[in-house]
Write a protein that holds these residues in place. Structure first.
Motif, mmCIF file in Angstrom:
data_model
loop_
_atom_site.group_PDB
_atom_site.id
_atom_site.type_symbol
_atom_site.label_atom_id
_atom_site.label_comp_id
_atom_site.label_asym_id
_atom_site.label_seq_id
_atom_site.Cartn_x
_atom_site.Cartn_y
_atom_site.Cartn_z
ATOM 1 N N ILE A 77 0.827 -1.209 0.000
ATOM 2 C CA ILE A 77 0.000 0.000 0.000
ATOM 3 C C ILE A 77 0.862 1.260 0.000
ATOM 4 O O ILE A 77 0.770 2.074 -0.925
ATOM 5 N N THR A 78 1.746 1.408 0.979
ATOM 6 C CA THR A 78 2.627 2.588 0.977
ATOM 7 C C THR A 78 3.543 2.586 -0.240
ATOM 8 O O THR A 78 3.725 3.613 -0.903
ATOM 9 N N GLY A 79 4.117 1.436 -0.560
ATOM 10 C CA GLY A 79 4.984 1.346 -1.733
ATOM 11 C C GLY A 79 4.244 1.666 -3.015
ATOM 12 O O GLY A 79 4.756 2.370 -3.893
ATOM 13 N N PHE A 80 3.019 1.168 -3.134
ATOM 14 C CA PHE A 80 2.242 1.431 -4.345
ATOM 15 C C PHE A 80 1.835 2.901 -4.431
ATOM 16 O O PHE A 80 1.785 3.480 -5.524
ATOM 17 N N LEU A 81 1.562 3.517 -3.290
ATOM 18 C CA LEU A 81 1.259 4.950 -3.291
ATOM 19 C C LEU A 81 2.433 5.748 -3.844
ATOM 20 O O LEU A 81 2.246 6.695 -4.627
ATOM 21 N N ASN A 82 3.646 5.374 -3.473
ATOM 22 C CA ASN A 82 4.823 6.071 -4.003
ATOM 23 C C ASN A 82 4.944 5.895 -5.515
ATOM 24 O O ASN A 82 5.335 6.829 -6.232
ATOM 25 N N ILE A 83 4.610 4.706 -5.998
ATOM 26 C CA ILE A 83 4.598 4.480 -7.454
ATOM 27 C C ILE A 83 3.597 5.416 -8.125
ATOM 28 O O ILE A 83 3.890 6.070 -9.147
ATOM 29 N N LEU A 84 2.407 5.489 -7.588
ATOM 30 C CA LEU A 84 1.370 6.347 -8.161
ATOM 31 C C LEU A 84 1.792 7.815 -8.155
ATOM 32 O O LEU A 84 1.587 8.540 -9.137
ATOM 33 N N GLU A 85 2.386 8.253 -7.066
ATOM 34 C CA GLU A 85 2.830 9.646 -6.973
ATOM 35 C C GLU A 85 3.923 9.948 -7.992
ATOM 36 O O GLU A 85 3.938 11.023 -8.614
ATOM 37 N N ALA A 86 4.836 9.017 -8.183
ATOM 38 C CA ALA A 86 5.892 9.217 -9.179
ATOM 39 C C ALA A 86 5.305 9.247 -10.585
ATOM 40 O O ALA A 86 5.706 10.071 -11.426
ATOM 41 N N CYS A 87 4.347 8.362 -10.859
ATOM 42 C CA CYS A 87 3.687 8.383 -12.171
ATOM 43 C C CYS A 87 2.976 9.715 -12.399
ATOM 44 O O CYS A 87 2.986 10.259 -13.513
ATOM 45 N N ARG A 88 2.381 10.229 -11.362
ATOM 46 C CA ARG A 88 1.704 11.533 -11.445
ATOM 47 C C ARG A 88 2.702 12.658 -11.722
ATOM 48 O O ARG A 88 2.503 13.471 -12.632
ATOM 49 N N ASP A 89 3.772 12.697 -10.963
ATOM 50 C CA ASP A 89 4.703 13.817 -11.047
ATOM 51 C C ASP A 89 5.541 13.808 -12.314
ATOM 52 O O ASP A 89 6.009 14.868 -12.756
ATOM 53 N N PHE A 90 5.734 12.620 -12.907
ATOM 54 C CA PHE A 90 6.621 12.534 -14.065
ATOM 55 C C PHE A 90 5.892 12.168 -15.356
ATOM 56 O O PHE A 90 6.530 11.886 -16.371
ATOM 57 N N GLY A 91 4.581 12.179 -15.335
ATOM 58 C CA GLY A 91 3.810 12.017 -16.565
ATOM 59 C C GLY A 91 4.004 10.692 -17.265
ATOM 60 O O GLY A 91 4.144 10.645 -18.497
ATOM 61 N N VAL A 92 3.983 9.594 -16.509
ATOM 62 C CA VAL A 92 4.138 8.258 -17.091
ATOM 63 C C VAL A 92 2.985 7.958 -18.046
ATOM 64 O O VAL A 92 1.832 8.283 -17.771
ATOM 65 N N LYS A 93 3.298 7.320 -19.157
ATOM 66 C CA LYS A 93 2.303 7.060 -20.196
ATOM 67 C C LYS A 93 1.358 5.913 -19.853
ATOM 68 O O LYS A 93 0.222 5.867 -20.341
ATOM 69 N N HIS A 94 1.836 4.964 -19.034
ATOM 70 C CA HIS A 94 1.009 3.791 -18.721
ATOM 71 C C HIS A 94 1.592 3.110 -17.494
ATOM 72 O O HIS A 94 2.794 2.824 -17.444
ATOM 73 N N LEU A 95 0.762 2.851 -16.507
ATOM 74 C CA LEU A 95 1.130 2.063 -15.339
ATOM 75 C C LEU A 95 0.402 0.731 -15.403
ATOM 76 O O LEU A 95 -0.833 0.691 -15.394
ATOM 77 N N ILE A 96 1.178 -0.345 -15.476
ATOM 78 C CA ILE A 96 0.650 -1.705 -15.396
ATOM 79 C C ILE A 96 1.070 -2.251 -14.037
ATOM 80 O O ILE A 96 2.236 -2.139 -13.659
ATOM 81 N N TYR A 97 0.145 -2.834 -13.304
ATOM 82 C CA TYR A 97 0.497 -3.285 -11.954
ATOM 83 C C TYR A 97 -0.144 -4.633 -11.653
ATOM 84 O O TYR A 97 -1.177 -5.005 -12.207
ATOM 85 N N ALA A 98 0.513 -5.359 -10.747
ATOM 86 C CA ALA A 98 0.054 -6.690 -10.366
ATOM 87 C C ALA A 98 -1.044 -6.598 -9.327
ATOM 88 O O ALA A 98 -0.863 -6.004 -8.270
ATOM 89 N N SER A 99 -2.175 -7.202 -9.650
ATOM 90 C CA SER A 99 -3.182 -7.500 -8.647
ATOM 91 C C SER A 99 -3.143 -9.016 -8.444
ATOM 92 O O SER A 99 -2.082 -9.634 -8.642
ATOM 93 N N SER A 100 -4.228 -9.627 -8.067
ATOM 94 C CA SER A 100 -4.192 -11.054 -7.759
ATOM 95 C C SER A 100 -5.585 -11.659 -7.835
ATOM 96 O O SER A 100 -6.581 -10.988 -7.548
#
Length: 338
Positions: A104-127
């Motif tokens: 949760i905390t780690g994934f939040l940091n991923i989301l924030e980085a994608c937001r701040d740096f304009g990532v074109k696509h985030l693919i992530y593992a669910s289950s």
């Protein structure tokens, strides 16, 4: 195109990185190399990746935002494939705090980085664990997932909700993938197929829960990787058919999608063991036990959405995939008797 793969030394992450490098992508790998299972195995995977061109690796915890941000600042990242997580349904019952910190905390940091740096696509593992107490079979990504039965499952559902929030607020295209019992060479020692193989070869008892009355949608690693690769340049767009009065959870008015990745052919656990016995050439000494907390009786992936989106269909029969695993296992463990 530059792709950041978190969990790069993990089972799925290693295979994804390897395929991306073969396809000609520049890959930045990140992993904390934690001790949840054999570190030696993770380092061996990493060694193979570091022998290839266009691969760079950084060791850190995703809960620490600074090293993550440094990667984006120093290299630039077009796509993120987030496969880092604290894995394990049963371990989540013993150590739930690890799942909040990493998943949760780690994934939040991923989301924030994608937001701040304009990532074109985030693919992530669910289950597939997110389906929890659901009884409708096969599991469809459009089914509600309101009754998780482990902290691991709850953390993965939280990831999906967090991703939708960022897709809505910041227009970040996000794709969540619900993996179904992934297996294959270089796999995780805590998974049943791995421990069963080890114990059959050593003549130890294998523990079979719910007295063997379980079915799993075993999915070979190459099929999973193929699905991920096909999705890289298929960033989701807002769905024009999404109805707020009848909201389906796997799509949205925001650029957000959820897919199952599974074999679409559940197998009885006892039949799975019979296949392993044939491939290994030894009979298993089975100890039948009651169901464990957090486990589900059956998993079965409806993959029609993914088939429609990218033409994904698994191609590896279970006996073929297990054959590849057993062959790898015997070679990898030839000198350590484990």
């Amino acid at each position: 195109m530059r792709i950041l793969v978190t969990g790069a030394a993990g089972f799925i992450g290693f295979h994804v990185c390897n395929r991306l490098l073969i396809e000609g992508y520049e890959v930045i790998g990140a992993d904390n190399i934690n001790e949840y299972y054999d570190v030696k195995l993770k380092l061996e995977r990493l060694r193979i990746l570091e022998e290839q061109r266009n691969f760079r690796f950084y060791k850190f915890d995703l809960e620490a935002a600074m090293p993550l941000y440094a990667i984006f600042e120093n290299h630039g990242v077009d796509i993120v494939i987030n496969l880092a997580a604290q894995a394990g349904v049963r371990y989540s019952i013993l150590n739930p705090h690890a799942y909040v910190q990493s998943n949760i905390t780690g994934f939040l940091n991923i989301l924030e980085a994608c937001r701040d740096f304009g990532v074109k696509h985030l693919i992530y593992a669910s289950s597939s664990s997110v389906y929890g107490a659901n009884g409708k079979i096969p599991f469809s990504a459009s089914d509600p997932i309101d009754h998780p039965i482990s902290m691991y499952a709850a953390s993965k559902k939280a990831n999906e909700l967090m991703a939708h929030t960022y897709s809505h607020l910041f227009n970040i295209p996000t794709t969540g993938l619900r993996f179904f019992t992934v297996y294959g060479p270089w796999g995780r020692p805590d998974m049943a197929y791995y421990s069963f193989t080890r114990d059959i070869l050593k003549g130890n008892k294998i523990k079979v829960f719910n007295h063997g009355d379980m079915r799993r949608d075993f999915t070979y690693i190459d099929d999973v990787v193929e699905g991920i690769i096909r999705l890289i340049d298929r960033a989701p767009s807002p769905s024009t058919d999404w109805d707020p009065e009848k909201p389906e959870p796997n799509s949205s008015y925001a650029p957000y999608r959820i897919y199952n990745i599974g074999n679409n052919q559940p197998v009885q656990l006892t039949h799975f063991i019979e296949i392993l016995e044939r491939l290994i050439g030894q009979k298993a000494n089975i100890e039948f036990l009651p169901m464990q907390p957090g486990d589900v009786k059956e998993t079965y992936a409806d993959i029609s959405d993914l088939q429609q989106a990218v033409g994904f269909s698994p191609e590896t029969p279970l006996e073929t995939g297990l054959g590849h695993f057993v062959e790898w296992y015997k070679k990898y463990h030839a000198n350590d008797n484990s």
